[in-house]
Design an enzyme around this catalytic site. Structure first.
Site, short mmCIF file in Angstrom:
data_model
loop_
_atom_site.label_atom_id
_atom_site.label_comp_id
_atom_site.label_asym_id
_atom_site.label_seq_id
_atom_site.Cartn_x
_atom_site.Cartn_y
_atom_site.Cartn_z
N THR A 129 0.81 -1.22 0.00
CA THR A 129 0.00 0.00 0.00
C THR A 129 0.84 1.27 0.00
O THR A 129 0.28 2.36 -0.06
CB THR A 129 -0.94 0.02 1.22
OG1 THR A 129 -0.19 -0.26 2.41
CG2 THR A 129 -2.03 -1.02 1.06
N THR A 144 6.60 2.20 2.70
CA THR A 144 8.00 2.55 2.47
C THR A 144 8.12 3.67 1.45
O THR A 144 8.99 4.55 1.58
CB THR A 144 8.78 1.31 2.01
OG1 THR A 144 8.59 0.25 2.95
CG2 THR A 144 10.26 1.61 1.88
N GLU A 188 -21.44 -21.68 -14.96
CA GLU A 188 -21.36 -20.22 -14.97
C GLU A 188 -22.71 -19.60 -15.32
O GLU A 188 -23.05 -18.52 -14.84
CB GLU A 188 -20.30 -19.75 -15.98
CG GLU A 188 -18.88 -20.20 -15.65
CD GLU A 188 -18.41 -19.68 -14.31
OE1 GLU A 188 -18.96 -18.67 -13.82
OE2 GLU A 188 -17.50 -20.29 -13.72
N HIS A 216 -24.66 -19.24 -12.11
CA HIS A 216 -24.27 -18.02 -11.39
C HIS A 216 -24.91 -16.79 -12.00
O HIS A 216 -25.43 -15.92 -11.29
CB HIS A 216 -22.74 -17.86 -11.42
CG HIS A 216 -22.00 -18.81 -10.53
ND1 HIS A 216 -22.27 -18.94 -9.18
CD2 HIS A 216 -20.98 -19.67 -10.78
CE1 HIS A 216 -21.46 -19.83 -8.65
NE2 HIS A 216 -20.66 -20.30 -9.61
N ASP A 218 -16.70 -22.23 -4.32
CA ASP A 218 -18.01 -21.66 -3.96
C ASP A 218 -18.47 -22.16 -2.60
O ASP A 218 -18.97 -21.38 -1.77
CB ASP A 218 -19.05 -22.01 -5.02
CG ASP A 218 -18.69 -21.47 -6.40
OD1 ASP A 218 -17.96 -20.46 -6.44
OD2 ASP A 218 -19.11 -22.06 -7.40
#
Length: 658
Positions: free
Chosen positions: A203, A206, A429, A432, A506
């Site tokens: 993030t 340093t 898929e 989903h 899942d």
């Protein structure tokens, strides 16, 4: 003296080498019975050297020196006494026996080898240290901190750091104080002694410290926490003392300790293996030095870590590290600023170069949860992809490919699925996608693909969640149902006996969600409004904070919650069986379908007021095939046991955290 010793050893070895070895029987018959022996010398308790009379003739044995080996001194003395008794030698004429210890040249060298080796190592360390650092072995306790001042200043400035405006503001306060201390002191203010920069890896902790060194016109001492840890006792404490002594000489100045958790862990944890070890001594010295500053010494200590929870409380108290600056993963605006920094050195095509701001916004909304290091990786991967295909400029398709590669891995063109496997992945898929389309609180679909990617990803579905900081029970239930859509679709179209292993990821997600809802969020009527195991200490102790009876209740309620969601998902997909088949067939034909394809195939989602920015854009640009990026997008659902990298994708349990 050494030369004489070597000469003596050489002479003794040479004389010993001229001696002829005989047996006991030969010694008795040839010398002892004939009275030719003047003296016997036992050497090192295993060899007897025979000295003959000067005027004695050797007879059949010939001249020279003789010796024979013995097993033990006691046995030799007994045999010699018995032999002389048998020969009738009177007591005053018996052969004298002397005892002597001798050492060979090799033995002398072997005895002195450790000392010689130690002296050689010390000499080598002194020469190496003297050539590199100027102090040799005597500088091992000196600090290894790098000093940055006006002669070797850091080139990174605050303008090169984006996505952390609040953190830069707090850090800038330290810089301003060190530049103009009188402005604060005349009001009676005291600058905080130090600040902890904490946050996930990548993030920019340093990087922010480097920018501080670049902005501050004061000396900057940078050191890593691991550089205080050494194999020699007391070196860590000595280096801490030397570091702060250098800081006082260069005051006003800033000290930055990167990865301070290497020496700053809480004392007493894991103390069964010893008490005050070297790391704790180093920490104690650091605590003393930080609390020993005078009021007129303008020294600020910054430290970076991604594990602030393991630091010692004495280190975090006011007076040492007063400020705790949290640097989290950037939001959309923060990611846009980071992209603008990393896009600057890239050679973009003209259409992108003329509108870099729009490109940065597009990439920012396509990469939710990405840290600064991930964003730098995306820009680098885009440039590498453009170079691999021989392009002169980095194009928009290169960034799209880089994002997909970072999230779900490289496309596996060599992995050819069979017809049955490809059909299974398509219907999985499609399940989903249909659940996300017809459940009100589910996340709207962005893209579905059945192209194999990564180590175990045979397909993935990418969704468009809104900005949400709280999750209600209906929203969580819809998410669980949407996650179960692939498994239920396989059961409906292929039968329960033909269910594959593709739903493992899942099932892990929904089990974790259901357990969190029951055990930590108080969303179950039977368990009640209680929370178990939400803190890190409980997880580290490997103990359950509830009884066995409660554990049985949790198991039952978690299974009940998932079973109810499974039945609800089966009912939904059974009602929309035809829609699942349409989406699956389109996937088998195109391999990748988008939100626009779903709208053309099924119409808009049947929920008023649920339109997002993607729907608005599609209404305005109905004639185009490609859709722009959404404001946010979650991690893709991945087929198979390989999960999405945790450092990039926010999993469902991360979304549940307030």
């Amino acid at each position: 003296m050494a030369a004489s010793a070597v000469a003596y050893l050489a002479y003794s070895n040479s004389s010993a080498s001229h001696s002829r070895e005989i047996t006991w029987q030969e010694f008795r018959t040839a010398f002892l019975e004939k009275g030719l022996v003047e003296k016997l010398t036992v050497v090192n308790n295993h060899k007897v050297r025979v000295k003959l009379h000067p005027n004695a003739a050797a007879g059949s044995m010939g001249g020279g020196e003789y010796h024979f080996s013995i097993g033990s001194v006691e046995a030799f003395e007994r045999k010699l006494e018995e032999a002389q008794n048998e020969l009738g030698i009177p007591g005053h004429e018996r052969i004298p026996v002397a005892y002597q210890d001798e050492m060979s040249t090799f033995g002398v060298f072997l005895n002195f080898a450790p000392t010689i080796l130690l002296v050689g190592v010390i000499y080598w360390l002194s020469r190496k240290g003297g050539s590199s650092a100027g102090g040799g072995i005597f500088s091992i306790g000196k600090s290894k901190a790098k000093l940055f001042n006006k002669d070797n200043e850091v080139k990174i400035k605050f303008k090169d750091v984006a996505g952390m405006d609040e953190a830069k503001e707090e850090i800038m306060e330290f810089v301003k104080f060190l530049k103009e201390p009188a402005k604060y002191e005349k009001l009676g203010a005291k600058i905080p002694r130090g600040a902890i920069l904490s946050g996930p890896p990548g993030t920019g902790k340093t990087l922010l410290a480097k920018a501080t060194a670049g902005e501050a016109s004061v000396p900057f001492l940078s050191v890593s926490g691991s550089e205080f840890v050494e194999m020699f006792v007391g070196v860590g404490s000595s280096r801490v003392r030397d570091l702060f002594a250098s800081a006082k000489k260069n005051a006003p100045c800033i000290i930055f300790v990167d990865e301070i958790d290497a020496i700053g862990k809480s004392r007493g944890k894991g103390g069964n293996f010893g008490g005050n070890d070297e790391r704790e001594s180093t920490l104690n010295q650091l605590l003393v030095e930080m609390d020993g500053f005078g009021t007129d010494e303008h020294i600020v200590v910054l430290a970076g870590t991604n594990r602030p929870d393991v630091l010692d409380p004495a280190l975090m108290r006011p007076g040492r590290f007063d400020r705790h600056i949290a640097i989290d993963r950037p939001d959309v605006s923060g990611r846009k600023g980071i992209y603008l920094v990393h896009l600057r050195p890239l050679r973009l095509e003209d259409t992108l170069k003329n509108d870099v701001d729009s490109l940065a916004q597009k990439l920012a909304v396509l990469t939710p949860g990405f840290s600064g290091a991930d964003i730098a990786n995306v820009c680098n991967e885009a440039a590498l992809h453009a170079a691999r295909k021989g392009s002169e400029y980095v194009q928009s398709i290169d960034f799209d490919t880089a994002i997909e590669r970072v999230i779900v891995g490289l496309e596996k063109k060599s992995r050819v699925l069979s017809v049955e496997e490809k059909k299974t992945v398509a219907y999985h898929e499609a399940g989903h996608a249909i659940c996300g389309w017809f459940l009100e609180h589910a996340d709207p679909l962005l893209k579905v693909s059945i192209i194999p990617r990564g180590a175990g990803a045979l397909g993935y579905a990418q969704y468009l969640p809104p900005d949400r900081y709280l999750l209600s029970t209906p929203q969580m239930t819809d998410r669980i149902c949407m996650t179960l859509g692939g498994r239920v679709s396989e059961e409906i179209f292929f039968g329960l006996e033909n269910i594959t292993t593709g739903a493992q990821d899942d099932l892990q997600k929904i089990t974790r969600m259901a357990f969190e809802a029951c055990a930590n969020y108080g969303m179950n009527d039977v368990i009640g409004p209680v929370s178990y195991g939400g803190d890190r200490a409980t997880k580290e102790n490997w103990t359950k904070p509830f009884s066995e009876k409660t554990a049985e209740m949790l198991d039952f309620e978690v299974r009940k919650m998932i079973t109810n969601a499974y039945e609800r998902t089966r009912t939904l997909l059974t009602e929309h069986r035809g829609d699942v088949e349409k989406v699956a067939q389109l996937l088998l034909d195109k391999e990748v379908i988008t939100r626009e394809d779903m709208i053309n195939l099924l119409g808009k989602r049947p929920f008023a007021g649920r339109s997002d920015d993607m729907d608005k854009w599609l209404d305005e640009n109905r004639g185009e095939k490609s859709a722009p990026p959404p404001l946010e997008s979650p991690p893709p659902e991945v087929e198979g046991p390989t999960p999405v990298p945790a450092a990039i994708a926010k999993t469902l349990d991360d979304t549940l955290k307030l």
